[in-house]
Design a protein around this motif. Sequence first.
Motif, short mmCIF file in Angstrom:
data_model
loop_
_atom_site.label_atom_id
_atom_site.label_comp_id
_atom_site.label_asym_id
_atom_site.label_seq_id
_atom_site.Cartn_x
_atom_site.Cartn_y
_atom_site.Cartn_z
N GLU A 1 0.88 -1.32 -0.04
CA GLU A 1 -0.03 -0.10 -0.11
C GLU A 1 0.75 1.14 0.01
O GLU A 1 0.43 2.19 -0.31
N GLU B 1 -12.78 -2.49 6.99
CA GLU B 1 -11.93 -1.42 6.39
C GLU B 1 -11.96 -1.82 4.87
O GLU B 1 -12.20 -3.03 4.49
N GLU C 1 -7.56 3.14 1.74
CA GLU C 1 -6.67 2.71 2.61
C GLU C 1 -5.82 3.54 3.46
O GLU C 1 -5.67 3.53 4.74
N SER C 2 -5.35 4.68 2.91
CA SER C 2 -4.34 5.45 3.58
C SER C 2 -4.76 6.29 4.48
O SER C 2 -3.95 7.02 5.62
N ASN D 1 -8.75 -2.08 1.89
CA ASN D 1 -7.57 -2.18 1.67
C ASN D 1 -7.54 -1.72 -0.07
O ASN D 1 -8.33 -2.27 -0.83
N LYS E 1 -7.90 6.58 7.33
CA LYS E 1 -9.46 6.09 7.78
C LYS E 1 -10.42 6.92 7.84
O LYS E 1 -11.68 6.56 7.46
N SER F 1 -6.21 5.65 -3.63
CA SER F 1 -5.50 4.81 -2.34
C SER F 1 -6.17 5.17 -1.03
O SER F 1 -5.83 4.77 -0.08
N SER G 1 -11.97 7.29 4.39
CA SER G 1 -12.59 6.25 4.07
C SER G 1 -14.01 5.77 4.60
O SER G 1 -14.94 5.75 4.08
#
Length: 426
Positions: free
Chosen positions: A71, A284, A100-101, A286, A103, A97, A106
Amino acid sequence: MNILLIGSGGREHALALALKRSGDDIQIYANPGNPGIFTYAEYADFDIKDFDAIAKYCKKSKIDLVVIGPEQFLSDGLADVLRAQKIDVFGPSQEASRLESSKVFSKEFMITNNIPTAKYKSFNQKEKKEAIKYLNTCSMPIVIKADGLAAGKGVIVADTLEVAEATINSMFDGKFGKAGSSIIIEEFMVGEEASILAITDGTDYITLAPSQDHKRIFENDKGPNTGGMGVYAPAPVVDNIVLEKVQKEIIEPTLEACKKMGHPFIGCLYVGLMINNNEPKVVEFNVRFGDPETEAVLPLVEGNFAGLLKSAAKGKMKKDLIELNTEHSTCTVILASEGYPGEFEKGFEIDGIIAAEKKGAFVYHSGTAMVDDKLVTNGGRVLAVTCVGEDLQTAIKHVYQRVEKINFKNKYYRKDIGKKGLKYYY
Ligand code: AMP
Ligand code: GLY
């Protein structure tokens, strides 16, 4: 096809093998690589921190496809640098990305797009008082997460208010560096976990066998979280009804929303799930293949896997290049160094891999090194051993027989990988 593989773990070893098995014309180059990967790949000589140097290497070496494993490279924008040079890449952009990078990003993304997930609140360092105050209104257990990348260790499930408070303090005090400068306080979800890997060209997708990781270090899911101690696939908790919900309620809206934001997700979307009464919620996202999920799931993929990833990278995935083996199960056990995920010693000689492989297992290197022509331990997670069986029970039996054949000082592994899956069958 010339493929550049970025990464050095068990996941990348499994990717290397699956790519190699795709056809006679596959040539793999890898950096950093590991001793297992280099049984199928040549070393790609460049400074991995220099993304322009990687792009130059790809041009010079006529690389047809770059596959990015970890990642960190995605979140640092490697895919963007390569795509700008018209190099085909399997792996999402820096913006995509962020699933994931960050939270915080996200969770906001999930709430905005009505994707089922746990309730939460986010706080930055300046809001420590508010965070503690909010905590006092929550029931225990509660989940505290560092916002940024923390190698799977930035999540604490706190059973008491004291532990929760101490966790918040240590995160804001820099335990995870910048990754902890914002945090999430999240409702604890009950249920059973599973992981789904979706290969996607940004629009179309294919889900690989659902799997179940074992994140805690000790048997019966006790002790601290790790990067993953073992996996089995398929995970029966994901039956066809659950799978359809995951596709319709999670994967499709996610891909759609990424496209709408102008950042189509090209790569492997990893969906970590909590399933309760057949209702899946996202734990989560990823933005890459899971480790150790990949080591268990790829042995169930047949056909031209390299072609599949290349077509996805080109934006028009050819799903019929692969076939999914639904007749078998796999079980992967991680052999770790005693002490992991805390401190551990390394540099111990490893033997028995050939004996284990002879009996039909895949032994993937996660943390190994060659020193003076000897293979030695070089990480917390050392090897991932996978066996395929006609059913889960057989896969488990075979993998534990193979695990016994491999020896190194301070070898530690969980003896209950796959056990949770058996209750669905017997
Ligand atoms: P993550 O890195 O977000 O996947 O979290 C690591 C692990 O912590 C997960 O695999 C779960 O076992 C656990 N976990 C994370 N969030 C929750 C939650 N909201 N409820 C229960 N367990 C959780
Ligand atoms: N197995 C969990 C991960 O890859 O993050």
